[in-house]
Design an enzyme around this catalytic site. Structure first.
Site, PDB file in Angstrom:
ATOM      1  N   CYS A 183      28.462  -1.638 -31.531  1.00  0.00           N
ATOM      2  CA  CYS A 183      27.506  -2.282 -31.021  1.00  0.00           C
ATOM      3  C   CYS A 183      27.478  -1.660 -29.429  1.00  0.00           C
ATOM      4  O   CYS A 183      26.403  -1.445 -29.131  1.00  0.00           O
ATOM      5  CB  CYS A 183      27.948  -3.844 -30.788  1.00  0.00           C
ATOM      6  SG  CYS A 183      29.232  -4.087 -30.783  1.00  0.00           S
ATOM      7  N   GLN A 206      32.358  -6.555 -22.651  1.00  0.00           N
ATOM      8  CA  GLN A 206      31.979  -6.998 -23.966  1.00  0.00           C
ATOM      9  C   GLN A 206      32.188  -8.349 -24.288  1.00  0.00           C
ATOM     10  O   GLN A 206      33.314  -8.995 -24.019  1.00  0.00           O
ATOM     11  CB  GLN A 206      32.747  -6.135 -24.990  1.00  0.00           C
ATOM     12  CG  GLN A 206      32.379  -4.618 -24.792  1.00  0.00           C
ATOM     13  CD  GLN A 206      32.808  -3.807 -25.840  1.00  0.00           C
ATOM     14  OE1 GLN A 206      32.943  -2.538 -25.653  1.00  0.00           O
ATOM     15  NE2 GLN A 206      32.754  -4.097 -26.980  1.00  0.00           N
ATOM     16  N   SER A 237      31.243 -12.530 -28.891  1.00  0.00           N
ATOM     17  CA  SER A 237      30.727 -12.729 -30.253  1.00  0.00           C
ATOM     18  C   SER A 237      30.997 -11.512 -30.868  1.00  0.00           C
ATOM     19  O   SER A 237      31.070 -11.297 -32.257  1.00  0.00           O
ATOM     20  CB  SER A 237      29.549 -13.002 -30.233  1.00  0.00           C
ATOM     21  OG  SER A 237      28.818 -11.963 -29.300  1.00  0.00           O
ATOM     22  N   HIS A 292      26.716  -7.493 -24.589  1.00  0.00           N
ATOM     23  CA  HIS A 292      27.440  -6.481 -24.035  1.00  0.00           C
ATOM     24  C   HIS A 292      26.861  -5.991 -22.804  1.00  0.00           C
ATOM     25  O   HIS A 292      25.705  -5.690 -22.758  1.00  0.00           O
ATOM     26  CB  HIS A 292      27.984  -5.662 -24.768  1.00  0.00           C
ATOM     27  CG  HIS A 292      28.723  -5.860 -26.025  1.00  0.00           C
ATOM     28  ND1 HIS A 292      29.601  -7.001 -26.111  1.00  0.00           N
ATOM     29  CD2 HIS A 292      29.009  -5.251 -27.230  1.00  0.00           C
ATOM     30  CE1 HIS A 292      30.288  -7.148 -27.308  1.00  0.00           C
ATOM     31  NE2 HIS A 292      30.060  -5.839 -28.155  1.00  0.00           N
TER      32      HIS A 292
HETATM   33  C1  2RA Z   1      33.770  -5.795 -30.371  1.00  0.00           C
HETATM   34  N1  2RA Z   1      32.451  -3.681 -30.804  1.00  0.00           N
HETATM   35  O1  2RA Z   1      32.671  -5.838 -29.585  1.00  0.00           O
HETATM   36  C2  2RA Z   1      33.637  -4.691 -31.250  1.00  0.00           C
HETATM   37  C3  2RA Z   1      33.119  -4.982 -32.725  1.00  0.00           C
HETATM   38  N2  2RA Z   1      31.861  -5.715 -32.882  1.00  0.00           N
HETATM   39  O2  2RA Z   1      34.497  -6.409 -30.696  1.00  0.00           O
END
Ligand code: 2RA
Length: 328
Positions: free
Chosen positions: A129, A156, A159, A237
């Site tokens: 992502c 981030q 979720s 994010h």
């Molecule tokens: C996270 N990119 O944000 C990783 C997996 N979705 O945890």
């Protein structure tokens, strides 16, 4: 002919968002099969006015006539079942990291490298992502100014860790810290560890951003480094992205390049405190860019603030967009 579609891992955070996105985009299908682990098998899911019974995923699940399978069931399930599906002529679009770096597997962001879908051998990988939202922004800039170096700093959402991460934050905000998804309480914290550490001191998440950037842009000469951090945010994010170019640029022209690029919304009016925000991005499919400003510490560099919904554009929507490319 409309495709027969299978959804594997349909009860998870991303899997259930597959359903929302498929309906919103009116993705055409003939038959739809829902598959999950034994834990979720037997559940009834209502989709577009019809009840579906979730079947338990097994090695015979793809004996029936299925054209496309969207997987979001973790790496071990993809490792075992994606090849079985592909062997039955199914084209798999897999959300796990299992196949992303396999040279036989295209790693695709439809706004960036849709043509790579063509050489798939049965499995297509959905990027991480945090990589997807960055690629949407870097691609038009790389094409125009040739990127020399990228520094990612990410913030981030929980979720990204599924239900456990969301619960940890909810509990922490209620004053009852739990650490089911993280090594430390997430409420009131920034945890500079996403996934596990590798032998070079970087986490797997950081190495994913570095390796996937090279594969998707098709240019291993780009210097990339990353620090990925979990923050107490539920959805979307946020990323600070510093880019150094081989060629010089005009800032207004660069802003225009972004504004015209597919999948991007520029939100950049600092005088009025207008810039991308996680809560505004949540629930949408765009990649939002703001805080666009020259990096005066190098000859040709820019700083950006990039925000996107990690479950939608970062996973479910990107996967469905890949399936849309497949059926074109
Ligand atoms: C996270 N990119 O944000 C990783 C997996 N979705 O945890």
């Amino acid at each position: 002919k409309k495709p027969n579609v299978a959804l594997v891992g349909v009860t998870g955070v991303v899997g259930s968002t597959f359903l929302k996105v498929l309906e919103e985009r009116d993705f055409p299908f003939n038959e739809l099969y829902m598959m999950a682990s034994a834990k979720s098998a037997g559940k009834t899911i209502n989709f577009k006015g019809r009840d579906y019974i979730v079947e338990e995923l097994n090695e015979h699940s793809f004996d029936k006539d299925i054209d496309i399978a969207l997987f979001s069931a973790g790496g071990s399930v993809s490792e075992k079942y994606a090849p079985i599906a592909a062997a039955h002529g199914v084209t798999v679009v897999d959300n796990s990291s299992q196949w992303r770096m396999d040279p036989e597997v295209p790693l695709v962001v439809p706004e960036v490298n849709p043509e790579d879908v063509e050489w798939n051998k049965g499995i297509i990988a959905n990027p991480n992502c945090s990589t997807i939202q960055a690629m949407v922004v870097l691609k038009p800039l790389h094409d125009k100014y040739k990127i020399k170096r990228v520094v990612y700093s990410t913030y981030q959402a929980v979720s990204g860790s599924g239900v456990k991460g969301i619960e940890d934050l909810k509990n922490g905000l209620a004053g009852n810290d739990t650490t089911n998804a993280y090594p430390h309480p997430i409420a009131g914290n920034c945890i500079p560890q996403i996934d596990v550490f590798t032998e070079n001191g970087y986490t797997k998440e950081e190495m994913k951003m570095i390796n996937e950037t090279h594969k998707i842009l098709g240019d291993d000469s780009i210097k990339v480094t990353a620090t990925t951090v979990r923050v107490p945010v539920f959805d979307s994010h946020s990323e600070s992205i510093n880019i150094e170019f081989e060629n010089d640029f005009d800032l207004d022209e660069l802003r225009e390049v972004l504004a015209k690029a597919p999948g991007i919304v520029v939100q950049d009016d600092p005088a009025n405190s207008i810039y991308p925000l996680a809560r505004n991005a949540a629930g949408t499919d765009e990649v939002y860019v703001g805080r666009i400003r020259r990096d005066f510490s190098v000859d040709s560099g820019v700083n950006l603030w990039v925000v996107s919904d990690n479950i939608r554009k970062g996973a479910a929507t990107n996967t469905v967009q890949i399936a849309e490319v497949l059926i074109k």
